[in-house]
Design a protein around this motif. Structure first.
Motif, PDB file in Angstrom:
ATOM      1  N   LYS A 146     -12.261   2.677  15.113  1.00  6.02           N
ATOM      2  CA  LYS A 146     -13.231   1.635  14.757  1.00  6.02           C
ATOM      3  C   LYS A 146     -14.305   1.452  15.830  1.00  6.02           C
ATOM      4  O   LYS A 146     -15.378   0.918  15.549  1.00  6.02           O
ATOM      5  N   ASP A 147     -14.029   1.892  17.065  1.00  6.04           N
ATOM      6  CA  ASP A 147     -14.970   1.683  18.161  1.00  6.04           C
ATOM      7  C   ASP A 147     -15.840   2.903  18.452  1.00  6.04           C
ATOM      8  O   ASP A 147     -16.786   2.813  19.238  1.00  6.04           O
ATOM      9  N   ALA A 148     -15.522   4.062  17.835  1.00  8.81           N
ATOM     10  CA  ALA A 148     -16.207   5.302  18.225  1.00  8.81           C
ATOM     11  C   ALA A 148     -17.130   5.872  17.154  1.00  8.81           C
ATOM     12  O   ALA A 148     -17.753   6.913  17.384  1.00  8.81           O
ATOM     13  N   LYS A 149     -17.208   5.226  15.999  1.00  4.58           N
ATOM     14  CA  LYS A 149     -18.087   5.686  14.912  1.00  4.58           C
ATOM     15  C   LYS A 149     -17.852   7.164  14.585  1.00  4.58           C
ATOM     16  O   LYS A 149     -18.778   7.981  14.568  1.00  4.58           O
ATOM     17  N   ILE A 150     -16.589   7.510  14.298  1.00  9.92           N
ATOM     18  CA  ILE A 150     -16.264   8.921  14.079  1.00  9.92           C
ATOM     19  C   ILE A 150     -16.893   9.477  12.803  1.00  9.92           C
ATOM     20  O   ILE A 150     -17.014  10.697  12.662  1.00  9.92           O
ATOM     21  N   ASP A 151     -17.312   8.604  11.875  1.00 10.71           N
ATOM     22  CA  ASP A 151     -18.003   9.096  10.679  1.00 10.71           C
ATOM     23  C   ASP A 151     -19.318   9.786  11.035  1.00 10.71           C
ATOM     24  O   ASP A 151     -19.812  10.631  10.266  1.00 10.71           O
ATOM     25  N   GLU A 152     -19.878   9.429  12.190  1.00 12.85           N
ATOM     26  CA  GLU A 152     -21.164   9.996  12.594  1.00 12.85           C
ATOM     27  C   GLU A 152     -21.003  11.246  13.467  1.00 12.85           C
ATOM     28  O   GLU A 152     -21.990  11.838  13.890  1.00 12.85           O
ATOM     29  N   TRP A 153     -19.768  11.664  13.739  1.00 14.96           N
ATOM     30  CA  TRP A 153     -19.549  12.855  14.554  1.00 14.96           C
ATOM     31  C   TRP A 153     -19.998  14.107  13.803  1.00 14.96           C
ATOM     32  O   TRP A 153     -20.040  14.117  12.566  1.00 14.96           O
ATOM     33  N   GLY A 337     -15.934   9.694  23.193  1.00 16.00           N
ATOM     34  CA  GLY A 337     -15.898  11.084  22.771  1.00 16.00           C
ATOM     35  C   GLY A 337     -14.498  11.569  22.448  1.00 16.00           C
ATOM     36  O   GLY A 337     -14.322  12.696  21.972  1.00 16.00           O
ATOM     37  N   GLN A 338     -13.482  10.749  22.741  1.00 13.76           N
ATOM     38  CA  GLN A 338     -12.114  11.095  22.357  1.00 13.76           C
ATOM     39  C   GLN A 338     -11.454   9.858  21.751  1.00 13.76           C
ATOM     40  O   GLN A 338     -11.574   8.749  22.268  1.00 13.76           O
ATOM     41  N   VAL A 339     -10.786  10.067  20.635  1.00 16.49           N
ATOM     42  CA  VAL A 339     -10.255   8.956  19.829  1.00 16.49           C
ATOM     43  C   VAL A 339      -8.794   9.219  19.501  1.00 16.49           C
ATOM     44  O   VAL A 339      -8.419  10.328  19.097  1.00 16.49           O
ATOM     45  N   LYS A 340      -7.990   8.204  19.680  1.00 18.85           N
ATOM     46  CA  LYS A 340      -6.572   8.296  19.367  1.00 18.85           C
ATOM     47  C   LYS A 340      -6.326   7.885  17.918  1.00 18.85           C
ATOM     48  O   LYS A 340      -6.643   6.767  17.518  1.00 18.85           O
TER      49      LYS A 340
END
Length: 459
Positions: A146-153, A337-340
């Motif tokens: 929720k904090d890393a905006k992984i949809d935009e990766w 840049g890294q997400v658990k």
């Protein structure tokens, strides 16, 4: 100052309760060169002595009259660091030191070897008195989705999906003097039981780098579960040994140069290059005995593929995965840049007792945790009080909470151990800061397992 006076100064600091006064005294005594060398000897995480005294300084007698300079004690410590004294030779040399040093000097030597001056201060206080005297180990933490905006990766180019190793984090530092392990906080881990890893690392891993990874334990070729493996590793870290058929494994995923092993350190090489460098070292090793391994990694070209890898591993009973952007650089702190990725499951448990805070803690005598159980009684776990306002409410009347139902979020169900015949939960925490007034019955173990498995399988 001499070594007797240094011990007396440390005891003076220990008997001062005020943190500010401790800082003032450390700064005052840090004007002395020997006092500074003692601080460095005790707290520099790169100084590994490889020997732990069997006695504490509380029962140290006064057999001699000599001090550090008269016994060349600092040279003895340097010989331990350089591994010029090991095994029985190191133990014999230590015994000679302790039989000749006076009480204060002997106690001081024991405290240095135990990496604890018993004065109520640590690295941060020391570094305020003498800037950057003690290296502070940095750590790059993961963000949550929720904090890393992984949809935009940039999923089309590929994102690295790695197993979340289910062991004990360890910094593996390859110094010119040899390879050493330390905890996340920089506490040295005795290397006697890690000879196989140490020999391989010193031969094949590039020197002057710190490697980041997890220690696991294999028994007869099978990796042990976290609760068993970490128990063994904790015992070994305190001077114990691995049992028959057991050996440690070091699973690595990153590296940084020693120049960046410091608070707020940065390493501007992208992760893809760092990971490739480790891979090359291990692939080119002529005798890879499996004691050091690269973390299991898969390239995910979509978020759905990353979650598929996550569910694949959690179905195997593993903790989950970490996804990483190949272009991320390294820094001390939380990286977006890294997400658990992890399983979070809720369950309803009954409060059976209020555990008070430990003696000496800030919550001594106050509500510290809720003892909770499943309806069937087969699962039992302590869950920390969520916040201060909740603690205040509980302390008004403990009996108001006993028997109530609370929602607990957890990441894994732990099986019974040799010391406890109950199931437990990994990383339990309260979902709310109050009990469920709308419920009077807790979940049983079967329901808790079903809810967890439904999340793991994506059902």
């Amino acid at each position: 100052m001499n070594s007797k006076q240094v011990l007396i100064a440390l005891d003076e600091i220990a008997n001062t309760s005020s943190k500010k006064e401790k800082e003032t005294l450390v700064k005052k005594y840090a004007q002395d060169e020997l006092f500074v060398r003692v601080l460095k000897a005790a707290y520099n995480p790169f100084y590994v002595y490889g020997i732990i005294p069997t006695k504490s300084d509380d029962d140290f007698a006064d057999p001699g009259e000599l001090m550090f300079d008269e016994m060349d004690t600092e040279n003895f410590l340097q010989q331990l660091i350089n591994r010029e004294l090991t095994g029985n030779a190191a133990r014999d040399a230590l015994q000679k030191q302790l039989s000749c040093l006076d009480a204060q000097s002997g106690k001081l030597l024991i405290r240095i070897l135990r990496k604890d001056l018993r004065a109520g201060f640590g690295e941060s206080t020391i570094n305020k008195a003498v800037q950057d005297l003690i290296p502070v180990f940095p750590y790059m933490r993961c963000s949550l989705p929720k904090d890393a905006k992984i949809d935009e990766w940039n999923w089309e180019k590929g994102i690295l999906s790695q197993e979340k190793a289910d062991g004990m984090f360890a910094n593996g530092t390859n110094l010119p003097s040899g390879f050493i392990f330390s905890s996340r906080q920089g506490t040295p881990i005795p290397m006697d039981e890690f000879a196989e890893i140490k020999a391989f690392a010193e031969q094949h891993l590039e020197s002057n780098y710190q490697y980041h990874g997890e220690l696991l334990v294999e028994r007869n070729g099978e990796v042990l579960a976290r609760e068993i493996g970490n128990g063994i590793l904790n015992s070994v870290a305190k001077g114990g040994s691995f049992g028959e058929g057991e050996r440690p494994i070091y699973v690595v995923w990153d590296l940084i140069p020693l120049s960046e092993v410091k608070a707020k350190g940065k390493f501007d090489v992208i992760y893809a290059a760092r990971f490739k460098a480790i891979h090359k070292m291990l692939v080119e090793a002529t005798s890879n005995n499996g004691s050091i391994r690269l973390i299991q990694t898969r390239m995910a070209k979509s978020k759905e593929a990353a979650y598929a890898h996550f569910f694949e591993l959690t179905r195997q009973g593993k903790e989950g995965t970490i996804i990483k952007q190949p272009t991320m650089t390294w820094k001390d702190g939380t990286s977006k840049g890294q997400v658990k990725l992890k399983v979070e499951a809720p369950c309803e448990l009954e409060v059976t007792a209020i555990n008070l805070g430990k003696v000496g803690s800030k919550n001594e005598g106050r509500a510290g945790a809720l003892r909770c159980k499943s309806a069937c009684g087969e699962l039992e776990v302590d869950v920390a009080v969520k916040n201060e306002s909740m603690r205040d409410e509980i302390d008004k009347d403990h009996s108001e909470w006993v028997g109530k139902i609370v929602t607990v979020v957890f990441n894994q169900i732990l099986n019974p151990s040799q010391s406890n015949d109950k199931h437990s939960l990994f990383l339990p925490r309260l979902a709310d800061d109050t009990y469920r007034s709308d419920k009077s019955v807790a979940d049983n173990l079967g329901r808790i397992k079903n809810q967890f498995n439904n999340i793991v399988t994506g059902a």
